[in-house]
Design a protein around this motif. Structure first.
Motif, PDB file in Angstrom:
ATOM      1  N   ASN A 148       0.843  -1.193   0.000  1.00  0.00           N
ATOM      2  CA  ASN A 148       0.000   0.000   0.000  1.00  0.00           C
ATOM      3  C   ASN A 148       0.876   1.240   0.000  1.00  0.00           C
ATOM      4  O   ASN A 148       1.936   1.252   0.606  1.00  0.00           O
ATOM      5  N   TRP A 149       0.395   2.280  -0.672  1.00  0.00           N
ATOM      6  CA  TRP A 149       1.135   3.535  -0.754  1.00  0.00           C
ATOM      7  C   TRP A 149       0.231   4.701  -0.375  1.00  0.00           C
ATOM      8  O   TRP A 149      -0.946   4.700  -0.702  1.00  0.00           O
ATOM      9  N   LYS A 164       3.382   8.447  11.690  1.00  0.00           N
ATOM     10  CA  LYS A 164       4.328   7.434  12.193  1.00  0.00           C
ATOM     11  C   LYS A 164       3.691   6.062  12.382  1.00  0.00           C
ATOM     12  O   LYS A 164       4.374   5.054  12.343  1.00  0.00           O
ATOM     13  N   ASN A 165       2.371   5.995  12.580  1.00  0.00           N
ATOM     14  CA  ASN A 165       1.700   4.705  12.763  1.00  0.00           C
ATOM     15  C   ASN A 165       1.116   4.144  11.467  1.00  0.00           C
ATOM     16  O   ASN A 165       0.480   3.102  11.487  1.00  0.00           O
ATOM     17  N   VAL A 166       1.328   4.820  10.372  1.00  0.00           N
ATOM     18  CA  VAL A 166       0.844   4.360   9.069  1.00  0.00           C
ATOM     19  C   VAL A 166       1.837   3.351   8.512  1.00  0.00           C
ATOM     20  O   VAL A 166       3.036   3.626   8.448  1.00  0.00           O
ATOM     21  N   THR A 167       1.344   2.198   8.122  1.00  0.00           N
ATOM     22  CA  THR A 167       2.243   1.152   7.629  1.00  0.00           C
ATOM     23  C   THR A 167       2.459   1.220   6.124  1.00  0.00           C
ATOM     24  O   THR A 167       3.361   0.565   5.610  1.00  0.00           O
ATOM     25  N   ALA A 168       1.653   1.982   5.423  1.00  0.00           N
ATOM     26  CA  ALA A 168       1.814   2.109   3.965  1.00  0.00           C
ATOM     27  C   ALA A 168       3.119   2.830   3.646  1.00  0.00           C
ATOM     28  O   ALA A 168       3.609   3.640   4.433  1.00  0.00           O
ATOM     29  N   GLY A 169       3.665   2.536   2.477  1.00  0.00           N
ATOM     30  CA  GLY A 169       4.828   3.279   2.009  1.00  0.00           C
ATOM     31  C   GLY A 169       4.427   4.717   1.733  1.00  0.00           C
ATOM     32  O   GLY A 169       3.275   5.000   1.411  1.00  0.00           O
TER      33      GLY A 169
END
Length: 81
Positions: free
Chosen positions: A2-3, A29-34
């Motif tokens: 995911n981006w 900071k808690n977003v795992t997407a690129g």
């Protein structure tokens, strides 16, 4: 993968400089997407005015050349191999 794309207009928000990258990174900071950071310019003349303060590893989109993107590669150039 995911981006998430952050696109900012240089004429309203300013360029994706290192300070802005840190702000956006902290906010997500808690977003795992690129993350992809893009500065949008109306024309090449405006891009040249801001080119020296753009952060490495960001993208540039110029409205007068919409089919192209510029990637500011942060790798150190070591000369011909």
């Amino acid at each position: 993968m995911n981006w998430i794309y952050f696109v900012e207009s240089v004429t309203s928000v300013g360029p994706m400089d290192s300070k802005r990258i840190l702000e956006l990174t902290e906010m997500t900071k808690n977003v795992t997407a690129g993350k992809v950071f893009v500065t949008a310019f109306p024309d090449f003349k405006t891009y040249k005015r801001f080119s020296e303060i753009l952060a490495w590893e960001t993208e540039v989109w110029i409205a007068e050349m919409p089919e192209h993107m510029i990637h500011l590669n942060g790798d150190k150039f070591l000369g011909p191999r």
